[in-house]
Design a protein around this motif. Structure first.
Motif, PDB file in Angstrom:
ATOM      1  N   ASP A 155       0.846  -1.196   0.000  1.00 37.16           N
ATOM      2  CA  ASP A 155       0.000   0.000   0.000  1.00 37.16           C
ATOM      3  C   ASP A 155       0.883   1.249   0.000  1.00 37.16           C
ATOM      4  O   ASP A 155       2.116   1.174   0.096  1.00 37.16           O
ATOM      5  CB  ASP A 155      -0.952   0.001   1.203  1.00 37.16           C
ATOM      6  CG  ASP A 155      -0.236  -0.267   2.519  1.00 37.16           C
ATOM      7  OD1 ASP A 155       0.893   0.261   2.699  1.00 37.16           O
ATOM      8  OD2 ASP A 155      -0.773  -0.999   3.367  1.00 37.16           O
ATOM      9  N   LEU A 156       0.231   2.390  -0.096  1.00 31.90           N
ATOM     10  CA  LEU A 156       0.976   3.654  -0.167  1.00 31.90           C
ATOM     11  C   LEU A 156       1.639   4.000   1.159  1.00 31.90           C
ATOM     12  O   LEU A 156       2.681   4.664   1.176  1.00 31.90           O
ATOM     13  CB  LEU A 156       0.046   4.791  -0.610  1.00 31.90           C
ATOM     14  CG  LEU A 156      -0.561   4.640  -2.010  1.00 31.90           C
ATOM     15  CD1 LEU A 156      -1.292   5.913  -2.413  1.00 31.90           C
ATOM     16  CD2 LEU A 156       0.514   4.310  -3.050  1.00 31.90           C
ATOM     17  N   GLU A 157       1.052   3.563   2.260  1.00 30.67           N
ATOM     18  CA  GLU A 157       1.675   3.805   3.564  1.00 30.67           C
ATOM     19  C   GLU A 157       3.031   3.105   3.635  1.00 30.67           C
ATOM     20  O   GLU A 157       4.016   3.665   4.134  1.00 30.67           O
ATOM     21  CB  GLU A 157       0.757   3.324   4.699  1.00 30.67           C
ATOM     22  CG  GLU A 157      -0.477   4.176   4.929  1.00 30.67           C
ATOM     23  CD  GLU A 157      -1.550   4.003   3.855  1.00 30.67           C
ATOM     24  OE1 GLU A 157      -2.402   4.910   3.731  1.00 30.67           O
ATOM     25  OE2 GLU A 157      -1.531   2.975   3.136  1.00 30.67           O
ATOM     26  N   SER A 158       3.082   1.883   3.114  1.00 31.74           N
ATOM     27  CA  SER A 158       4.356   1.135   3.097  1.00 31.74           C
ATOM     28  C   SER A 158       5.354   1.779   2.149  1.00 31.74           C
ATOM     29  O   SER A 158       6.563   1.821   2.425  1.00 31.74           O
ATOM     30  CB  SER A 158       4.106  -0.316   2.676  1.00 31.74           C
ATOM     31  OG  SER A 158       3.164  -0.935   3.538  1.00 31.74           O
ATOM     32  N   ALA A 210      10.201   5.134   1.410  1.00 28.43           N
ATOM     33  CA  ALA A 210      10.800   6.365   0.872  1.00 28.43           C
ATOM     34  C   ALA A 210      11.513   7.164   1.954  1.00 28.43           C
ATOM     35  O   ALA A 210      12.530   7.825   1.685  1.00 28.43           O
ATOM     36  CB  ALA A 210       9.725   7.215   0.214  1.00 28.43           C
ATOM     37  N   MET A 211      10.989   7.124   3.174  1.00 31.39           N
ATOM     38  CA  MET A 211      11.576   7.892   4.272  1.00 31.39           C
ATOM     39  C   MET A 211      12.944   7.336   4.690  1.00 31.39           C
ATOM     40  O   MET A 211      13.684   7.992   5.420  1.00 31.39           O
ATOM     41  CB  MET A 211      10.629   7.930   5.467  1.00 31.39           C
ATOM     42  CG  MET A 211       9.336   8.702   5.214  1.00 31.39           C
ATOM     43  SD  MET A 211       9.613  10.445   4.835  1.00 31.39           S
ATOM     44  CE  MET A 211       9.909  11.080   6.486  1.00 31.39           C
ATOM     45  N   LYS A 212      13.293   6.146   4.192  1.00 31.78           N
ATOM     46  CA  LYS A 212      14.619   5.580   4.480  1.00 31.78           C
ATOM     47  C   LYS A 212      15.678   6.134   3.522  1.00 31.78           C
ATOM     48  O   LYS A 212      16.868   5.932   3.715  1.00 31.78           O
ATOM     49  CB  LYS A 212      14.576   4.050   4.371  1.00 31.78           C
ATOM     50  CG  LYS A 212      13.717   3.398   5.444  1.00 31.78           C
ATOM     51  CD  LYS A 212      13.624   1.887   5.238  1.00 31.78           C
ATOM     52  CE  LYS A 212      12.743   1.260   6.314  1.00 31.78           C
ATOM     53  NZ  LYS A 212      12.503  -0.187   6.053  1.00 31.78           N
ATOM     54  N   SER A 213      15.207   6.805   2.469  1.00 30.39           N
ATOM     55  CA  SER A 213      16.123   7.452   1.535  1.00 30.39           C
ATOM     56  C   SER A 213      16.338   8.900   1.972  1.00 30.39           C
ATOM     57  O   SER A 213      15.920   9.299   3.055  1.00 30.39           O
ATOM     58  CB  SER A 213      15.535   7.387   0.112  1.00 30.39           C
ATOM     59  OG  SER A 213      16.417   7.980  -0.822  1.00 30.39           O
ATOM     60  N   THR A 214      16.996   9.680   1.144  1.00 30.61           N
ATOM     61  CA  THR A 214      17.285  11.079   1.468  1.00 30.61           C
ATOM     62  C   THR A 214      16.840  11.961   0.305  1.00 30.61           C
ATOM     63  O   THR A 214      16.634  11.467  -0.812  1.00 30.61           O
ATOM     64  CB  THR A 214      18.794  11.278   1.699  1.00 30.61           C
ATOM     65  OG1 THR A 214      19.510  10.757   0.563  1.00 30.61           O
ATOM     66  CG2 THR A 214      19.249  10.572   2.957  1.00 30.61           C
ATOM     67  N   PRO A 215      16.669  13.270   0.529  1.00 27.62           N
ATOM     68  CA  PRO A 215      16.259  14.163  -0.566  1.00 27.62           C
ATOM     69  C   PRO A 215      17.181  14.011  -1.773  1.00 27.62           C
ATOM     70  O   PRO A 215      18.412  13.967  -1.644  1.00 27.62           O
ATOM     71  CB  PRO A 215      16.384  15.558   0.057  1.00 27.62           C
ATOM     72  CG  PRO A 215      16.145  15.338   1.521  1.00 27.62           C
ATOM     73  CD  PRO A 215      16.774  14.000   1.813  1.00 27.62           C
ATOM     74  N   GLY A 216      16.572  13.902  -2.943  1.00 31.40           N
ATOM     75  CA  GLY A 216      17.341  13.684  -4.166  1.00 31.40           C
ATOM     76  C   GLY A 216      17.447  12.238  -4.564  1.00 31.40           C
ATOM     77  O   GLY A 216      17.917  11.920  -5.659  1.00 31.40           O
ATOM     78  N   GLU A 240      14.405   1.823  -1.573  1.00 33.03           N
ATOM     79  CA  GLU A 240      14.033   3.063  -0.885  1.00 33.03           C
ATOM     80  C   GLU A 240      14.274   4.296  -1.756  1.00 33.03           C
ATOM     81  O   GLU A 240      13.535   5.279  -1.687  1.00 33.03           O
ATOM     82  CB  GLU A 240      14.773   3.201   0.450  1.00 33.03           C
ATOM     83  CG  GLU A 240      16.283   3.261   0.376  1.00 33.03           C
ATOM     84  CD  GLU A 240      16.936   1.897   0.528  1.00 33.03           C
ATOM     85  OE1 GLU A 240      18.077   1.853   1.039  1.00 33.03           O
ATOM     86  OE2 GLU A 240      16.310   0.882   0.133  1.00 33.03           O
ATOM     87  N   HIS A 241      15.318   4.232  -2.615  1.00 33.90           N
ATOM     88  CA  HIS A 241      15.604   5.387  -3.474  1.00 33.90           C
ATOM     89  C   HIS A 241      14.562   5.508  -4.594  1.00 33.90           C
ATOM     90  O   HIS A 241      14.142   6.610  -4.937  1.00 33.90           O
ATOM     91  CB  HIS A 241      17.015   5.291  -4.050  1.00 33.90           C
ATOM     92  CG  HIS A 241      18.083   5.184  -3.012  1.00 33.90           C
ATOM     93  ND1 HIS A 241      18.018   5.868  -1.814  1.00 33.90           N
ATOM     94  CD2 HIS A 241      19.247   4.459  -2.984  1.00 33.90           C
ATOM     95  CE1 HIS A 241      19.095   5.572  -1.094  1.00 33.90           C
ATOM     96  NE2 HIS A 241      19.846   4.720  -1.773  1.00 33.90           N
ATOM     97  N   LEU A 242      14.129   4.371  -5.143  1.00 37.64           N
ATOM     98  CA  LEU A 242      13.079   4.405  -6.152  1.00 37.64           C
ATOM     99  C   LEU A 242      11.760   4.896  -5.544  1.00 37.64           C
ATOM    100  O   LEU A 242      11.025   5.671  -6.167  1.00 37.64           O
ATOM    101  CB  LEU A 242      12.904   3.026  -6.794  1.00 37.64           C
ATOM    102  CG  LEU A 242      11.821   2.937  -7.874  1.00 37.64           C
ATOM    103  CD1 LEU A 242      12.052   3.970  -8.977  1.00 37.64           C
ATOM    104  CD2 LEU A 242      11.772   1.532  -8.469  1.00 37.64           C
ATOM    105  N   ALA A 243      11.488   4.445  -4.314  1.00 33.17           N
ATOM    106  CA  ALA A 243      10.269   4.906  -3.632  1.00 33.17           C
ATOM    107  C   ALA A 243      10.304   6.418  -3.443  1.00 33.17           C
ATOM    108  O   ALA A 243       9.330   7.128  -3.719  1.00 33.17           O
ATOM    109  CB  ALA A 243      10.122   4.199  -2.286  1.00 33.17           C
TER     110      ALA A 243
END
Length: 484
Positions: A305-308, A313-319, A355-358
């Protein structure tokens, strides 16, 4: 002053809120789905018998919901055509929604008037497939007998107001609803009957456009009915947005609208030049890819789901470690790239992680909407604050990135029936104006929406660097696509 009601007839349901006319506090509410079947196979929009709207209205208002109400405002789905014959009977079911049937008709009409510039000068913007003027062209070409019998043209909100008033000889609408037809000019405040004739093959009676605080009339039971408006305008009015405010809606597709002092003339096809429910203007820019970008990424990454997806995504960093997603999965309207596909750029060994793709999916969606905001800014529209609507606005990854990518304060209002609330606010305005207790030029001040306020803060510079990374990839892949 008492109590008022707002009624919103959306594509799927009717929702009614009953509000205190002084404060806007919601006292009670009703809901009922429309008793209609969904779209036919192949994505073709359903034609709808307008009686279905009345049936769900009656059900939503059951149980004494409207007891003590003194005025009602009506909003309804935009881009609907209710063709009536000379006796006021429907010639055929209402044509509603984003209608792919009329895509050829839109191109046909653009050519018939002499091109995009001619349309922009006539009514402010270029015809789109969903608009009433284009549906009339389709009707004339495909169902000529029905077109020939059409004597009166209404939209959903116009028809509902007319029914509530007991089907009087006169019919009304408001600037907001008229501005979406493709045959009314926000610049002149008048209809272009010649464009109706161009589309339908002959002229037809059109509803009188009344002012924002005017009453459409009084029901046989003595209830005042306000002018009403389209769903988009009612939601903006319910949110209480004003100059300097924009609204970004996150659905499968996205939309950006902002209050402006004057009508915009746009031949690019990116801006729809709507009027609002207060006497101002409400230019709208649409993107075809918003939450569908996130859903596609979730499926690709195998998250449920989108929550997951947000959590990932929050495990990645801006950019996103250099990953940039141009989210044009369904083609795109802003920029105008109807036949393109999405692009994933910046793949390196270290960036090829889930995580970066998310994160790139969230940043790509929001940068696409920032492009739409920039279309309005580029035309002189002031944007100092962005209201973010839709279930996806609650996702942490959206809230973490949006303020810095948009470059402004972001307000996330609590979910509520803003179109119905806006309709009720309009009813309170018309009631007060009719009694001489409210200025017809100034709407009543109601309590604002309960909301989270997010500031770009120290992340602004980082966010703008991410945005520039997106713009660079877009320009490299689709040079000049966003230039009007």
């Amino acid at each position: 002053m008492g109590i008022v009601a707002g009624l919103d007839s959306s594509p799927d349901f009717t929702r009614i809120v009953v509000c205190d006319s002084d404060t806007g506090a919601v006292l009670r509410q009703g809901y009922a789905p429309h008793p209609v079947e969904g779209p036919e196979g192949g994505g073709r929009p359903a034609d709808v018998d307008p009686q279905a709207w009345l049936l769900s209205l009656g059900e939503a208002a059951g149980g004494g919901l409207l007891e003590g109400v003194q005025a009602i405002g009506v909003s309804a789905q935009a881009n609907s055509v209710v063709p009536l014959d000379a006796q006021g009977n429907t010639v055929r079911p209402a044509m509603v929604g984003g209608d792919k049937r009329s895509q050829v008709a839109a191109a046909d009409l653009i050519d018939a008037l002499g091109g995009r510039e001619a349309w922009a000068q006539a009514v402010g913007s270029v015809p789109q497939a969903a608009q009433p003027v284009t549906k009339l062209r389709w009707l004339a070409r495909t169902e000529p007998e029905a077109a020939a019998r059409t004597a009166v043209l209404l939209q959903a909100h116009d028809w509902l107001v007319w029914q509530l008033l007991g089907r009087p000889a006169g019919r009304t609408t408001d600037r907001g609803e008229a501005s979406g037809t493709g045959y009314w000019s926000a610049a002149t405040g008048g209809y272009r009957p010649d464009l109706v004739e161009l589309a339908l093959g002959h002229r037809a009676m059109l509803p009188e456009v009344i002012g924002p605080a005017d009453a459409a009339g009084t029901t046989p039971e003595g209830l005042l009915i306000s002018a009403g408006t389209g769903e988009t305008q009612a939601a903006a009015f319910g949110l209480g947005i004003g100059l300097g405010d924009a609204v970004v809606s996150l659905g499968a597709s996205g939309s950006v609208m902002a209050v402006h002092t004057e009508p915009l003339v746009d031949q690019s096809g990116m801006i729809t030049a709507l009027a609002d429910a207060t006497g101002m203007h409400l230019p709208v820019v649409t993107t075809l890819n918003a939450v569908r970008t996130l859903r596609g990424a979730a499926e690709l990454l195998g998250v449920p789901d989108l929550e997951s997806l947000s959590e990932l995504a929050m495990k990645s960093t801006p950019g996103s470690h250099g990953l940039v997603l141009l989210p044009y999965l369904e083609g795109e309207r802003t920029p105008h790239l109807p036949h393109t596909a999405g692009t994933l750029s910046g793949l390196r060994r270290e960036s090829m992680r889930p995580e970066h793709l998310a994160r790139a999916a969230f940043e790509g969606m929001l940068c696409g909407l920032a492009d739409a905001l920039d279309v309005l800014r580029g035309r002189g529209v002031d944007v100092r604050r962005v209201f973010l609507l839709g279930a996806a606005a609650e996702l942490p990854a959206v809230q973490a990135a949006a303020p810095a990518l948009f470059g402004t304060q972001v307000v996330v209002p609590q979910p509520a029936d803003y179109a119905a609330i806006g309709s009720a606010r309009q009813a309170a305005w018309a009631l007060g104006a009719s009694r001489g207790t409210l200025d017809p030029r100034t709407p009543p001040v109601w309590q604002g929406a309960v909301a989270q306020v997010l500031e770009p803060g120290e992340e602004l510079a980082v966010g703008q660097a991410v945005r520039q990374q997106f713009v660079s990839v877009r320009e490299q892949t689709h040079p000049g696509a966003l230039r009007a």
